[in-house]
Scaffold this motif. Sequence first.
Motif, mmCIF file in Angstrom:
data_model
loop_
_atom_site.group_PDB
_atom_site.id
_atom_site.type_symbol
_atom_site.label_atom_id
_atom_site.label_comp_id
_atom_site.label_asym_id
_atom_site.label_seq_id
_atom_site.Cartn_x
_atom_site.Cartn_y
_atom_site.Cartn_z
ATOM 1 N N GLN A 187 0.817 -1.208 0.000
ATOM 2 C CA GLN A 187 0.000 0.000 0.000
ATOM 3 C C GLN A 187 0.851 1.258 0.000
ATOM 4 O OE1 GLN A 187 -2.481 -0.334 3.433
ATOM 5 N NE2 GLN A 187 -3.885 -1.819 2.509
ATOM 6 N N VAL A 188 2.055 1.183 0.559
ATOM 7 C CA VAL A 188 2.826 2.402 0.784
ATOM 8 C C VAL A 188 3.990 2.554 -0.176
ATOM 9 C CG1 VAL A 188 4.137 3.718 2.495
ATOM 10 C CG2 VAL A 188 2.174 2.381 3.206
ATOM 11 N N HIS A 189 4.864 1.553 -0.263
ATOM 12 C CA HIS A 189 6.064 1.745 -1.089
ATOM 13 C C HIS A 189 6.531 0.438 -1.698
ATOM 14 C CE1 HIS A 189 7.822 1.896 3.257
ATOM 15 N NE2 HIS A 189 7.415 0.682 2.968
ATOM 16 N N ARG A 190 5.622 -0.197 -2.420
ATOM 17 C CA ARG A 190 5.923 -1.483 -3.017
ATOM 18 C C ARG A 190 7.016 -1.390 -4.074
ATOM 19 N NH1 ARG A 190 1.094 -5.274 -4.859
ATOM 20 N NH2 ARG A 190 2.002 -6.327 -6.626
ATOM 21 N N TRP A 191 7.268 -0.192 -4.579
ATOM 22 C CA TRP A 191 8.296 -0.036 -5.614
ATOM 23 C C TRP A 191 9.688 -0.318 -5.064
ATOM 24 C CZ3 TRP A 191 12.345 3.582 -6.144
ATOM 25 C CH2 TRP A 191 12.467 4.470 -5.080
ATOM 26 N N VAL A 192 9.873 -0.237 -3.746
ATOM 27 C CA VAL A 192 11.201 -0.388 -3.149
ATOM 28 C C VAL A 192 11.715 -1.799 -3.375
ATOM 29 C CG1 VAL A 192 12.482 -0.360 -0.981
ATOM 30 C CG2 VAL A 192 10.764 1.383 -1.434
ATOM 31 N N ASN A 193 12.983 -1.925 -3.742
ATOM 32 C CA ASN A 193 13.605 -3.217 -3.990
ATOM 33 C C ASN A 193 14.078 -3.799 -2.662
ATOM 34 O OD1 ASN A 193 14.775 -5.413 -5.139
ATOM 35 N ND2 ASN A 193 16.436 -4.312 -6.138
ATOM 36 N N TYR A 194 13.102 -4.263 -1.874
ATOM 37 C CA TYR A 194 13.399 -4.654 -0.497
ATOM 38 C C TYR A 194 14.280 -5.893 -0.425
ATOM 39 C CZ TYR A 194 9.914 -8.321 -1.154
ATOM 40 O OH TYR A 194 9.227 -9.409 -1.623
ATOM 41 N N GLU A 195 14.197 -6.810 -1.432
ATOM 42 C CA GLU A 195 14.992 -8.038 -1.365
ATOM 43 C C GLU A 195 16.476 -7.729 -1.274
ATOM 44 O OE1 GLU A 195 12.940 -7.278 -3.886
ATOM 45 O OE2 GLU A 195 11.775 -9.013 -4.550
ATOM 46 N N SER A 196 16.916 -6.758 -2.067
ATOM 47 C CA SER A 196 18.326 -6.387 -2.050
ATOM 48 C C SER A 196 18.653 -5.502 -0.857
ATOM 49 C CB SER A 196 18.699 -5.674 -3.359
ATOM 50 O OG SER A 196 20.051 -5.303 -3.368
ATOM 51 N N MET A 197 17.767 -4.555 -0.553
ATOM 52 C CA MET A 197 18.038 -3.591 0.506
ATOM 53 C C MET A 197 18.106 -4.261 1.880
ATOM 54 S SD MET A 197 15.896 -0.131 1.403
ATOM 55 C CE MET A 197 16.145 0.464 -0.263
ATOM 56 N N LEU A 198 17.290 -5.300 2.090
ATOM 57 C CA LEU A 198 17.208 -5.929 3.405
ATOM 58 C C LEU A 198 17.830 -7.329 3.448
ATOM 59 C CD1 LEU A 198 13.535 -4.996 4.425
ATOM 60 C CD2 LEU A 198 15.651 -3.863 5.133
ATOM 61 N N LYS A 199 18.608 -7.692 2.450
ATOM 62 C CA LYS A 199 19.073 -9.081 2.409
ATOM 63 C C LYS A 199 19.977 -9.435 3.589
ATOM 64 C CE LYS A 199 22.836 -8.142 -0.901
ATOM 65 N NZ LYS A 199 23.333 -8.475 -2.257
ATOM 66 N N GLU A 200 20.693 -8.438 4.161
ATOM 67 C CA GLU A 200 21.524 -8.729 5.332
ATOM 68 C C GLU A 200 20.681 -8.856 6.604
ATOM 69 O OE1 GLU A 200 24.508 -9.470 4.817
ATOM 70 O OE2 GLU A 200 24.662 -8.744 2.755
ATOM 71 N N CYS A 201 19.387 -8.514 6.502
ATOM 72 C CA CYS A 201 18.484 -8.619 7.658
ATOM 73 C C CYS A 201 17.604 -9.856 7.569
ATOM 74 C CB CYS A 201 17.587 -7.374 7.730
ATOM 75 S SG CYS A 201 18.478 -5.822 7.939
ATOM 76 N N LEU A 202 17.856 -10.722 6.584
ATOM 77 C CA LEU A 202 17.005 -11.882 6.358
ATOM 78 C C LEU A 202 17.155 -12.892 7.486
ATOM 79 C CD1 LEU A 202 15.083 -13.384 4.417
ATOM 80 C CD2 LEU A 202 17.112 -14.405 3.361
#
Length: 572
Positions: free
Chosen positions: A167-182
């Motif tokens: 709803q808010v920011h689905r465009w963000v490439n979260y897989e790459s941005m947060l991969k160290e937080c997985l």
Amino acid sequence: MSAANHRDSEEEEDDESSDEGSSGGGNTSSLTTFFRSFISDLARPLGCLWSGNNMLNIPTQSFPAPSSQQRVAPSGQSGRNKVALKPGHSLMDWIRFAKSGKDLTGLRGRLIEVTQDELQKHNTREDCWTCIRGLVYNVSPYMDYHPGGEEELMKAAGMDGTELFDQVHRWVNYESMLKECLVGRMATKPATALKAVLPPPSTTSLAPPASLAPPPDKDSRPRYDWFQTDVSVHLVVYAKRKIPASGCSVVDLEAGALRLEVLLGKMSYMIHLRLAGEVEGNVAVHTAHSVGKIQVSVRKQAEGKWTSLGQPLDSHNTFLRQKDRAVFYRGCVLASRTEVNHNTHLFRLKLPPGTAINVPVGKHVYLKALVLDSEVVRPYTPVDQTLSADSQLQSLDSDLYLMIKLYPDGALTPHLNSLHVGDRVLVSGPEGSFSPRLLRDVTHLYLLAAGTGLTPMARLISLSLQEAQAIRKTKLLFFNRGEEDILWRRELEQLAADHERFQVDHVLSEPPESWSGRKGRVEECMLRDFLLRPDASRCFVCVCGPAAFTKLTTRLLKQLGFSDDHVHAFQG
């Protein structure tokens, strides 16, 4: 913000220099091996990452969402709220921090399978886990770097945050941005739960058709057919509705695989085939807009008849919401760069030989690149090569033109600024929700733009002057800081001189002493003076600029009596 970014999307990150405990679970060697392989895959392009048989069965979906700050949205939506970040907490600072080798999960490198009960336990600021499309992340380390602030992330603490994220920011490439937080993945759900999302089986035969007429049924789903000669093959899609004059198809032909996506409003129809024989690398696309017919033609390498068109590949003959498809990227080549003003360039990108993209008016594309080993994605709105060229001549030019403002401290534009002619850049297909149908009954079109918010307006101006004869007047109110910041100033003023139906007024917030035009910033009295509403007129207003500009302008428009149905804000 361009495209959704309609200025430059990095400007909407506010130059980025200024705005922008272990738990139980399995720890088997097979699970660890899987996740190590999964993490290494995160550096691959998204279109490749989720293709084929993915163990997780979790597709990376297109973005942004309708309410995202990076997508075209109705005026009533202001997008996400942004907070002032502490110094040293920009996107680039986060990327550096994530690469520092620190343990950002609290699991010392272990990757686990997370149950629903376990996820719910991690719901505090200091221990905040959330799930996005089946993957669980510890987002506590990211709290201070999040442009939307801690409060927004905490809404999904200890729960599945996919819907909130979309709803808010689905465009963000979260897989790459947060991969160290997985942290790991959610425990596998029963297979029966997945059946509801599987596309219906294809009913279209790949054998030669008896005729070229669309199937005689009342189904609104598009259909396809094909025919051939000894030297060519022709694929025909029947959309069963009128399609925009600017086109709505994206074709990619590579190594014998043909991928055709037809964008129909919020829906996407796809043909995806491994062709039965070898073909040349070029494609030709012909569109009959009024009857909704699209024909793709390719030449055979060897003469002769095929017994079938080919073998189905992933998502063949499916009709889905566009946002439910993975974003597909192709490698384009930088053909040229032209200076528009002191900090903005016009990038000309050449498509691969087997690619043909029709970007409808009001849509944007995404550019993607690896920066510090992390994928950075930004949206940009294509423009025509010039404002003055005839639309039919523009349509013969298959290259993409992107007007991009360059920021020394931006996440992506320093990379774009370093490109040389011949270098490659990954480009998506069209995205966005704007439709020319919004202008169907409009007599007076008003465009309010700031900075590179001009980009979506440029093609709207051409549309209103060359195709929308019902629009009696198109007026652009263009806000900039100084004279040197005005994009395409001479072209805009020449267009106004050549077309009595078009008018442009400039507003400068830091004008020189010699400036005799409008001065200041957007305010109610200025808009009241500019937005004339003659009797029996049907007025429509488009807004694009920095987030603060768009939010203030849409609020002022409501105060002046413009309803949401008569205002469209390109958010960025």
